[in-house]
Motif scaffolding. Sequence first.
Motif, mmCIF file in Angstrom:
data_model
loop_
_atom_site.group_PDB
_atom_site.id
_atom_site.type_symbol
_atom_site.label_atom_id
_atom_site.label_comp_id
_atom_site.label_asym_id
_atom_site.label_seq_id
_atom_site.Cartn_x
_atom_site.Cartn_y
_atom_site.Cartn_z
ATOM 1 N N LEU A 3 -16.326 12.337 0.355
ATOM 2 C CA LEU A 3 -16.931 11.698 -0.868
ATOM 3 C C LEU A 3 -17.594 12.705 -1.544
ATOM 4 C CD1 LEU A 3 -18.320 9.057 -2.078
ATOM 5 C CD2 LEU A 3 -20.191 9.303 -0.590
ATOM 6 N N GLU A 4 -18.193 13.706 -1.243
ATOM 7 C CA GLU A 4 -18.922 14.691 -2.003
ATOM 8 C C GLU A 4 -17.736 15.489 -2.851
ATOM 9 O OE1 GLU A 4 -22.151 17.203 -0.058
ATOM 10 O OE2 GLU A 4 -21.051 18.939 -1.588
ATOM 11 N N ALA A 5 -16.498 15.763 -2.195
ATOM 12 C CA ALA A 5 -15.489 16.520 -2.863
ATOM 13 C C ALA A 5 -14.900 15.606 -4.232
ATOM 14 C CB ALA A 5 -14.214 16.934 -1.913
ATOM 15 N N TYR A 6 -15.035 14.362 -3.856
ATOM 16 C CA TYR A 6 -14.555 13.433 -4.981
ATOM 17 C C TYR A 6 -15.687 13.496 -5.968
ATOM 18 C CZ TYR A 6 -13.370 9.441 -7.604
ATOM 19 O OH TYR A 6 -13.221 8.524 -8.700
ATOM 20 N N LEU A 7 -16.742 13.448 -5.665
ATOM 21 C CA LEU A 7 -17.832 13.243 -6.878
ATOM 22 C C LEU A 7 -18.004 14.644 -7.611
ATOM 23 C CD1 LEU A 7 -20.816 11.626 -4.904
ATOM 24 C CD2 LEU A 7 -19.199 10.340 -6.317
ATOM 25 N N ARG A 8 -17.570 15.830 -6.759
ATOM 26 C CA ARG A 8 -17.524 16.998 -7.525
ATOM 27 C C ARG A 8 -16.519 17.021 -8.482
ATOM 28 N NH1 ARG A 8 -18.700 19.787 -2.678
ATOM 29 N NH2 ARG A 8 -16.503 20.167 -2.406
ATOM 30 N N SER A 9 -15.279 16.383 -8.220
ATOM 31 C CA SER A 9 -13.950 16.465 -8.880
ATOM 32 C C SER A 9 -14.584 15.624 -10.108
ATOM 33 C CB SER A 9 -12.714 16.021 -8.126
ATOM 34 O OG SER A 9 -12.792 14.673 -8.213
ATOM 35 N N ARG A 10 -15.321 14.331 -9.940
ATOM 36 C CA ARG A 10 -15.477 13.918 -11.098
ATOM 37 C C ARG A 10 -16.526 14.116 -12.220
ATOM 38 N NH1 ARG A 10 -14.133 8.029 -11.302
ATOM 39 N NH2 ARG A 10 -14.754 8.322 -13.221
ATOM 40 N N VAL A 11 -17.396 14.906 -11.689
ATOM 41 C CA VAL A 11 -18.576 15.445 -12.357
ATOM 42 C C VAL A 11 -17.871 16.669 -13.318
ATOM 43 C CG1 VAL A 11 -20.701 16.883 -12.086
ATOM 44 C CG2 VAL A 11 -20.338 14.676 -11.077
ATOM 45 N N ARG A 12 -17.051 17.396 -12.488
ATOM 46 C CA ARG A 12 -16.188 18.506 -13.133
ATOM 47 C C ARG A 12 -15.706 18.166 -14.377
ATOM 48 N NH1 ARG A 12 -14.989 21.695 -7.853
ATOM 49 N NH2 ARG A 12 -16.459 23.206 -8.097
ATOM 50 N N GLU A 13 -15.209 16.893 -14.579
ATOM 51 C CA GLU A 13 -14.669 16.356 -15.540
ATOM 52 C C GLU A 13 -15.361 16.153 -16.869
ATOM 53 O OE1 GLU A 13 -10.712 13.897 -13.755
ATOM 54 O OE2 GLU A 13 -12.621 12.804 -14.100
ATOM 55 N N LEU A 14 -16.714 15.944 -16.599
ATOM 56 C CA LEU A 14 -17.595 15.854 -17.626
ATOM 57 C C LEU A 14 -17.819 16.935 -18.456
ATOM 58 C CD1 LEU A 14 -20.190 13.686 -15.433
ATOM 59 C CD2 LEU A 14 -18.551 12.889 -17.027
ATOM 60 N N ALA A 15 -17.453 16.964 -19.834
ATOM 61 C CA ALA A 15 -17.594 17.989 -20.624
ATOM 62 C C ALA A 15 -18.755 18.847 -20.523
ATOM 63 C CB ALA A 15 -16.996 17.559 -21.922
ATOM 64 N N VAL A 16 -19.955 18.175 -20.406
ATOM 65 C CA VAL A 16 -21.203 18.672 -20.858
ATOM 66 C C VAL A 16 -21.699 19.456 -19.557
ATOM 67 C CG1 VAL A 16 -22.008 17.217 -22.705
ATOM 68 C CG2 VAL A 16 -22.654 16.825 -20.388
ATOM 69 N N VAL A 17 -20.999 19.126 -18.524
ATOM 70 C CA VAL A 17 -21.544 19.601 -17.118
ATOM 71 C C VAL A 17 -20.995 20.937 -16.455
ATOM 72 C CG1 VAL A 17 -21.716 19.023 -14.562
ATOM 73 C CG2 VAL A 17 -21.991 17.198 -16.329
ATOM 74 N N THR A 18 -21.738 21.815 -16.173
ATOM 75 C CA THR A 18 -21.094 23.058 -15.746
ATOM 76 C C THR A 18 -21.867 23.081 -14.026
ATOM 77 O OG1 THR A 18 -21.571 24.101 -17.629
ATOM 78 C CG2 THR A 18 -21.528 25.690 -15.678
ATOM 79 N N LEU A 19 -21.010 23.298 -13.030
ATOM 80 C CA LEU A 19 -21.660 23.609 -11.460
ATOM 81 C C LEU A 19 -21.693 24.938 -11.498
ATOM 82 C CD1 LEU A 19 -19.392 21.181 -9.562
ATOM 83 C CD2 LEU A 19 -21.697 20.626 -10.915
ATOM 84 N N LEU A 20 -22.831 25.424 -11.356
ATOM 85 C CA LEU A 20 -23.362 27.025 -11.084
ATOM 86 C C LEU A 20 -23.516 27.046 -9.650
ATOM 87 C CD1 LEU A 20 -23.885 29.594 -12.602
ATOM 88 C CD2 LEU A 20 -26.299 28.601 -12.788
ATOM 89 N N ASP A 21 -22.355 27.469 -8.976
ATOM 90 C CA ASP A 21 -22.684 27.270 -7.409
ATOM 91 C C ASP A 21 -22.898 28.840 -7.018
ATOM 92 O OD1 ASP A 21 -19.969 28.691 -7.884
ATOM 93 O OD2 ASP A 21 -19.119 27.483 -6.177
ATOM 94 N N ASN A 22 -23.376 28.977 -5.623
ATOM 95 C CA ASN A 22 -23.559 30.514 -5.235
ATOM 96 C C ASN A 22 -24.803 30.871 -5.857
ATOM 97 O OD1 ASN A 22 -23.190 32.283 -3.441
ATOM 98 N ND2 ASN A 22 -21.491 33.150 -4.510
ATOM 99 N N THR A 23 -25.793 30.199 -6.184
ATOM 100 C CA THR A 23 -26.914 30.292 -6.889
ATOM 101 C C THR A 23 -28.104 29.769 -6.406
ATOM 102 O OG1 THR A 23 -25.528 30.623 -9.090
ATOM 103 C CG2 THR A 23 -27.941 30.276 -9.238
ATOM 104 N N ASP A 24 -29.071 30.556 -6.110
ATOM 105 C CA ASP A 24 -30.470 30.038 -5.344
ATOM 106 C C ASP A 24 -31.209 29.667 -6.171
ATOM 107 O OD1 ASP A 24 -31.742 29.633 -3.264
ATOM 108 O OD2 ASP A 24 -32.315 31.572 -2.647
ATOM 109 N N VAL A 25 -32.009 28.709 -6.157
ATOM 110 C CA VAL A 25 -33.081 28.323 -7.073
ATOM 111 C C VAL A 25 -34.504 28.780 -6.294
ATOM 112 C CG1 VAL A 25 -34.563 26.624 -8.033
ATOM 113 C CG2 VAL A 25 -32.159 26.347 -8.127
#
Length: 528
Positions: free
Chosen positions: A135-157
Amino acid sequence: MFATPAFPTHDPDHGAPIHPRHLGTVLVLGGSIAGLLAAAAVAPFADRVVVVERDPLPDQPGPRPGTPQAQQSHALLASGCAAIDELLPGASHDLVVLGAHKGDSAAEVHTFAGGGRLTATVAGADSLAVSRLMLEAYLRSRVRELAVVTLLDNTDVRGLRGELTMGRPRVSGAHIHDPGDQEGEDESLDADLVVDATGSPGRAAAWFAREGWDVPEHEAFAVGVRCATTHLARSSGDVGGRTGVLSLATRQTPRQGLALAQEDGAWTLTLTSYEDRPPPADPEGFRAFGHSVDAPEIGELLDTHEVLEPPRPYRLPHSTRRRIERTTLPSGYAVIGDALCSLDPNFRQGMSVAALQAVALHDELAQSGARDKRVDAYHRRAVAIVDQAWDMVVTAVHGIRGTGEGRSEKAFVSYVAAVQHGARSDPELARAFLRVVNMLDPPQALMRPGIVVRVAGAAAHLPPTHLPSVHLPVHLPKVPLPEVHLPSPPLPEILMPVQIAARRTKARRAARKGGRTAYKIKDQGSVS
Ligand SMILES: Cc1cc2nc3c(=O)[nH]c(=O)nc-3n(C[C@H](O)[C@H](O)[C@H](O)COP(=O)(O)OP(=O)(O)OC[C@H]3O[C@@H](n4cnc5c(N)ncnc54)[C@H](O)[C@@H]3O)c2cc1C
């Protein structure tokens, strides 16, 4: 264990309503289920959405350190499934194509509640059996398709950046850090809105305290859950061709079992203990524990199918929530998912709560009006969604542990036990109960007059000593249905939960000063 799935692609703009983009940059902290759904919810209103996640995010389903629970069985309730489809149209259809099982849980899942098997019925409660990793991998793939969204991984808040605007603290961004670079300086990201989806409710408390902001009260409810999950080989004729078995814990049997068909052709099986000891890890002990839950299908599966891996243990001592409704949050800050409330996993609510909240966030941002007011309105709805789930957990755990303060709570626990008892033979009661479990209806729906009458009718066929888990507070009269004339002494007793619920609802309404209802999905043709 996972074959590489080919995720379908979508044109995210196709058919989507056009909204004015009144937000500049939105930061979503945490890239798990709640964070991804929050990103989908805010994307139509923002110029830029950055999802900041500490872990490296794989393209495919796979475990990662930030979500240790992801390898335990996860089910998506009907309300969560509908909410995800609303945010990301076609999601559940895609997941079914990828091997997930979608169906009315009232017909597809053998459910044991209060010690008995609920009669199969139609509840309009289409839930999804899919692994949390898929489920999470699928949601990631969908969200990556959204032009305004960037996934900034490997980054600690590392914290929130704040300023004071007209006497109210305002979150204006977040401090981030590359976890691989211990020596390096923090960087700062600016944002118009920061959505906290970092999971455990404790993280933001430390950030708030550091800035000198009011820290929302933290409430913990002891659940004492110990579970262990494994996978079993599966054949299509198992458990009468159904896709799940759910055996809820009771006072007499404080042990739970859940078997769900997965997209990879296996069963995932979780055994849970509310006792002092966890389910045993050795194969024989695990099997014996499986036989001790109420649903015989769980033990049968363990007897007849190959166990594919050693059971993986998990422990959750408390359900916890941040009482944000009792404080003034800084503006520019919204919170979603487990970061607001983490629930007893045995009620399968967490992802659905996050999905319902994401829909609420989307809907509030779509309204006209000042942004801070919209976010405040979102929080009122998010809290109402949590209340619904939290109350269910508290009632159920009191029922299992035989605890609960005072007569009113005990009466409510007894009433739910009576509903479950009636649901063994009455499809309308099974339907009402499962719609509440699936968060399609609020718990108060169990106290509609039509349901109360059916509960009384079902209880009248057994002496109270034969009731399944908790005795009803009164001897209910034997009354023929449908003409029911309840004599006066028992009526106030059985209606006590109705009165309590009415009082609670009134108090909450007053507290929220007109906050909107949390329930978007209407019951089609209820019995009341
Ligand atoms: C054993 C178990 C079984 C469960 N079963 C079910 C079920 O059947 N159905 C269901 O609906 N729910 C279930 N849940 C609950 C469910 O897992 C969560 O409620 C749901 O995943 C929502 O999580 P979340 O996204 O809010 O938080 P999480 O999944 O905890 O994600 C938080 C994310 O934030 C990231 N993060 C944290 N801190 C930082 C930081 N400082 N900087 C950057 N990133 C950070 C983490 O790496 C993680 O990716 C279960 C939970 C458990 C424990």
